[in-house]
Scaffold this active site. Structure first.
Site, PDB file in Angstrom:
ATOM      1  N   HIS A   1       0.506  -1.079   0.125  1.00 54.60           N
ATOM      2  CA  HIS A   1       0.231  -0.092   0.160  1.00 54.60           C
ATOM      3  C   HIS A   1       1.065   1.420   0.692  1.00 54.60           C
ATOM      4  O   HIS A   1       0.490   1.527  -1.337  1.00 54.60           O
ATOM      5  CB  HIS A   1      -0.554   0.077   1.252  1.00 54.60           C
ATOM      6  CG  HIS A   1      -1.892  -0.890   1.260  1.00 54.60           C
ATOM      7  ND1 HIS A   1      -1.902  -2.262   0.749  1.00 54.60           N
ATOM      8  CD2 HIS A   1      -3.137  -0.189   1.225  1.00 54.60           C
ATOM      9  CE1 HIS A   1      -3.246  -2.992   1.309  1.00 54.60           C
ATOM     10  NE2 HIS A   1      -4.130  -1.626   1.064  1.00 54.60           N
TER      11      HIS A   1
ATOM     12  N   ARG B   1      -9.780  -1.061   7.831  1.00 53.39           N
ATOM     13  CA  ARG B   1      -8.764  -0.394   8.401  1.00 53.39           C
ATOM     14  C   ARG B   1      -9.323   0.107  10.035  1.00 53.39           C
ATOM     15  O   ARG B   1     -10.216   0.679  10.217  1.00 53.39           O
ATOM     16  CB  ARG B   1      -8.366   1.132   8.075  1.00 53.39           C
ATOM     17  CG  ARG B   1      -9.675   1.368   7.926  1.00 53.39           C
ATOM     18  CD  ARG B   1      -9.396   3.368   6.105  1.00 53.39           C
ATOM     19  NE  ARG B   1      -8.890   2.236   5.208  1.00 53.39           N
ATOM     20  CZ  ARG B   1      -9.086   3.209   4.302  1.00 53.39           C
ATOM     21  NH1 ARG B   1      -9.886   4.735   4.106  1.00 53.39           N
ATOM     22  NH2 ARG B   1      -8.894   2.273   2.963  1.00 53.39           N
TER      23      ARG B   1
ATOM     24  N   ARG C   1     -13.409  -0.511  -5.714  1.00 54.81           N
ATOM     25  CA  ARG C   1     -14.007   0.847  -5.248  1.00 54.81           C
ATOM     26  C   ARG C   1     -13.720   2.105  -5.528  1.00 54.81           C
ATOM     27  O   ARG C   1     -12.710   2.270  -5.775  1.00 54.81           O
ATOM     28  CB  ARG C   1     -13.178   0.800  -3.978  1.00 54.81           C
ATOM     29  CG  ARG C   1     -13.855  -0.507  -2.641  1.00 54.81           C
ATOM     30  CD  ARG C   1     -13.104   0.228  -1.630  1.00 54.81           C
ATOM     31  NE  ARG C   1     -13.331  -1.266  -0.683  1.00 54.81           N
ATOM     32  CZ  ARG C   1     -13.086  -1.946   0.911  1.00 54.81           C
ATOM     33  NH1 ARG C   1     -11.914  -1.274   0.559  1.00 54.81           N
ATOM     34  NH2 ARG C   1     -13.889  -3.080   1.557  1.00 54.81           N
TER      35      ARG C   1
HETATM   36  C1  MIC Z   1      -8.909  -0.505   0.907  1.00 55.94           C
HETATM   37  O1  MIC Z   1      -8.752  -1.337  -0.215  1.00 55.94           O
HETATM   38  O2  MIC Z   1      -9.067   0.177   1.133  1.00 55.94           O
HETATM   39  C2  MIC Z   1      -7.631  -0.430   1.829  1.00 55.94           C
HETATM   40  C3  MIC Z   1      -6.878   0.229   1.946  1.00 55.94           C
HETATM   41  O3  MIC Z   1      -6.586  -1.866   1.171  1.00 55.94           O
HETATM   42  C4  MIC Z   1      -8.183  -1.502   2.797  1.00 55.94           C
HETATM   43  C5  MIC Z   1      -6.843  -1.222   3.941  1.00 55.94           C
HETATM   44  C6  MIC Z   1      -6.398  -0.027   3.989  1.00 55.94           C
HETATM   45  O4  MIC Z   1      -7.328   0.642   4.589  1.00 55.94           O
HETATM   46  O5  MIC Z   1      -5.630  -0.586   4.437  1.00 55.94           O
HETATM   47  C7  MIC Z   1      -8.833  -2.148   3.391  1.00 55.94           C
HETATM   48  O6  MIC Z   1      -9.533  -3.232   2.192  1.00 55.94           O
HETATM   49  O7  MIC Z   1      -9.012  -3.334   4.513  1.00 55.94           O
HETATM   50 FE1  SF4 Z   2      -5.302  -2.565  -2.484  1.00 55.30          FE
HETATM   51 FE2  SF4 Z   2      -7.203  -2.652  -1.183  1.00 55.30          FE
HETATM   52 FE3  SF4 Z   2      -6.702  -1.235  -3.592  1.00 55.30          FE
HETATM   53 FE4  SF4 Z   2      -6.754  -4.479  -2.836  1.00 55.30          FE
HETATM   54  S1  SF4 Z   2      -8.401  -3.048  -3.101  1.00 55.30           S
HETATM   55  S2  SF4 Z   2      -5.318  -3.033  -4.548  1.00 55.30           S
HETATM   56  S3  SF4 Z   2      -5.404  -3.824  -0.815  1.00 55.30           S
HETATM   57  S4  SF4 Z   2      -6.318  -0.460  -1.878  1.00 55.30           S
END
Ligand code: MIC
Ligand code: SF4
Length: 641
Positions: free
Chosen positions: A65, A535, A379
């Site tokens: 990350h 998180r 997302r």
């Molecule tokens: C995300 O896709 O939002 C993340 C970053 O991978 C998070 C974890 C984080 O916030 O470090 C997740 O999906 O759990």
């Molecule tokens: Fe990384 Fe979360 Fe994005 Fe997957 S969804 S690539 S784990 S930041």
């Protein structure tokens, strides 16, 4: 009664509780994974427990990350993670080796085992027939110490797949269809289990795309059987010895059933700003696009990127589009390079990034103001890309490549002839970037940089609380709203005092200041509060600011567990209409809390308006003990003392 796969794995790992949907159970965890953005906290918590060596069969710490190193912070975190892993029996996957979920699928996942990961997309390994669950870092730390994982026994939903995908329709379209049917809160309290003849037509990386984005349903996890396809994948990864067959019994029972005919699916897209705002791409055909981003743990397998390269070969990216590609792992990256496919991507004008999360979590490549960005990610929450007014659309790799060439959204079926990319017979195997734990752990020194601050400690839960309503928010508030990520804020993940300044900053930049001034507050939310990531900073940082309770219409699973772990009361309205009777800055008073927690409901007085209303706490006796102690760490310390 015949068993489904989910119940078989749970039964084999059950430590306590009864397998009745809705009741609390605890299961043994075989493997854990962490990533760097949640891992520093998880390992600080693990260290605080005083367990010398992890007690799992396998624990892996990934760095994927925080790889944009604009200051010393991220590099310091990487060094801490590497040394703490060596000392405590954890494998360390170095920066550059790839995204945790992709690498875990390739190199470590085992059908029939349990995996707990401090990342919400841990269910990716469900593509291999693992029961893989996302959780907060503290829960993962407990599992590394040999403790069980507590969860609500899920219902099991059978998604029966029939037929086979048509040309230009991909695994992404399957999960987008499930999201369209179930919505972002439709999976809460459920495991999504895929069955049916259609399953046999999907490779493991395709299955992993589907289980990965099952996180967006709010599901506990998603899982596929382990069959001949799984065997072929593990053999190609030189891990045939890890294969076991795993099928539901012929008369297996399920709590719910959905049927999807793969042959009838068409290319789909999730529109801004929610993964369930799904439409056929053809309805948006012609929408001008300024950025295309291909990669993330959802869609960055070898086959995904080879398919993209095939579409781009001999052509140039549209002059109004910036195309960025991040391969999911070093294995994928190296194979693309050796097969010459990387040359096609470069020649087309694609900007190649390292194997990491990158733009998916706003680590660089923020789009232009108001830009339309087409992404193969999972997302598209508002602002997550790093640009508040960007319009992010989620598609499969084929549609993304088509948009990069045409400069607008197009149904990829317009591209003409299609050839499916087969699963390679052998992947390139080289685990040289995964460092095994040290043989001489007592000689390893754990190195902490100045950005790594000690864990804040919470107080016991007071019996009477007078709490100011700090914020009132609508349905589907994500952890990206509560604790934003991105290149500026992510480097502060090991520094709670510093990161807490950004809590709710996208909604109200004065939140942190007001929360500290109020010395105790409450947030009022709608349905599915805290959806999205795992998180725990979305609970830990508000705790640091003095948040004592969240009153919502309903909660997302992982965030609810994180609130409990950090001693914040998650309460739900008995009467949802009471939501309307509360305004920001109202003062809510709770009396005799400890006694009220023994009942089903708690009475709250709105001192400002002179009214009272009731809320459910829905907590088990175990959770009540944790909350009253001010969180799981305090609770564990008290138990040990
Ligand atoms: C995300 O896709 O939002 C993340 C970053 O991978 C998070 C974890 C984080 O916030 O470090 C997740 O999906 O759990
Ligand atoms: Fe990384 Fe979360 Fe994005 Fe997957 S969804 S690539 S784990 S930041």
């Amino acid at each position: 009664m015949g068993q489904n796969i989910t119940r078989k794995i749970i039964a084999e790992h059950l430590v306590s509780g009864e397998m009745i949907a809705g009741s609390e159970i605890a299961i043994r965890i075989d493997q854990t994974l962490t990533q760097d953005a949640t891992g520093t906290m998880a390992y600080l918590q693990f260290e605080a427990m005083g367990v010398p060596r992890v007690k799992t069969e396998l624990s892996v710490s990934y760095v994927d990350h925080n790889t944009l190193q604009t200051g010393f912070e991220n590099a310091d975190d990487h060094r801490y993670l590497q040394t703490v892993a060596a000392k405590h029996g954890i494998h360390f996957s170095r920066p550059g080796n790839g995204i945790c979920h992709q690498v875990h699928l390739e190199r470590f996942g085992v059908p029939g085992k349990t995996l707990l990961g401090s990342d919400s997309h841990t269910p990716t390994a469900g593509g291999l027939g693992m029961l893989a669950i996302g959780a907060g870092g503290l829960d993962v730390a407990v599992a590394m110490g040999g403790g069980p994982f507590y969860l609500t026994m899920p219902k099991v939903v059978q998604v029966k797949l029939l037929g086979k995908l048509s040309p230009w329709v991909s695994a992404k379209d399957v999960i987008l269809e499930v999201l369209r049917l179930l919505t972002v809160k439709g999976g809460v309290g459920k495991v999504i289990e895929y069955t049916g003849e259609g399953v046999k037509t999907l490779t493991v990386p395709e299955r992993a795309t589907i289980t990965n984005m099952g996180a967006e349903l709010g599901a506990t996890t998603s899982i596929f059987p382990s069959d001949e396809m799984t065997k072929a994948f593990l053999a190609a990864q030189d891990r045939l010895h890890h294969w076991v067959e795993l099928q539901p019994d012929a008369d297996a029972e399920y709590d719910e059933e959905i049927i999807i005919n793969l042959s009838e699916l068409e290319p789909l897209v999730a529109c801004p700003h929610s993964p369930d705002a799904v439409k056929p791409i053809r309805e948006l055909s012609g929408l001008k696009v300024q950025q295309v981003a291909i990669g993330s743990c959802t869609n960055s397998s070898y086959a995904d990127l080879a398919q993209v390269a095939k579409i781009l070969r001999g052509k140039k990216v549209h002059e109004d589009v910036s195309l960025v590609i991040s391969p999911g792992s070093r294995q994928v990256f190296e194979m693309l390079a050796r097969d010459g496919i990387l040359a096609d991507l470069i020649a087309s004008g694609a900007r190649i990034l390292e194997s990491a999360c990158g733009p998916c979590i706003g680590m660089g490549q923020a789009p232009a103001s108001g830009a339309v960005s087409v992404r193969t990610f999972n997302r598209n929450f508002k602002g997550r890309s790093g640009t508040a007014d960007a319009q992010v659309y989620l598609t499969g790799p084929e549609a993304a490549a088509a948009a990069a060439l045409r400069g607008e959204l197009v149904d990829p079926r317009e591209l003409g002839e299609y050839t499916r990319i087969e699963l390679p017979e052998k992947f390139i195997i080289d685990d040289g970037m995964i460092i095994p734990p040290a043989d001489n752990p007592h000689e390893v020194e754990v190195i902490r940089g100045p950005n790594i601050k000690p864990l804040p400690v919470n107080e016991d839960l007071p019996d009477t609380m007078s709490l100011k309503v700090l914020l009132q928010v609508e349905d589907n508030i994500t952890t990206d709203h509560i604790m934003p990520a991105g290149a500026k804020i992510l480097p502060l993940r090991s520094n709670i005092p510093a990161i807490s300044e950004y809590v709710f900053s996208g909604i109200d930049p004065t939140f942190a200041e007001r929360a500290k001034a109020a010395k105790g507050g409450v947030v009022v939310g709608g349905h599915n509060y805290g959806q999205g990531s795992s998180r725990e900073h979305a609970a830990l940082a508000p705790m640091y600011l003095g948040l004592k309770a969240v009153i919502a219409k309903s909660f997302a699973r992982i965030h609810h567990a994180n609130l409990v772990n950090f001693g914040i009361l998650p309460l739900t309205f008995v009467n949802e209409a009471d939501y309307e009777q509360i305004k920001q800055d109202d003062v809510l008073v709770i009396r005799n809390l400890h006694q009220q927690l023994q009942q089903e409901t708690i009475e709250i007085e709105n001192e400002t308006r002179g009214t009272t209303f009731a809320v459910y706490h829905g907590l088990t006796p175990r959770q009540i003990n944790i909350i009253t102690a001010g969180g799981l760490l305090n609770h564990t310390k008290k138990q040990n003392a």
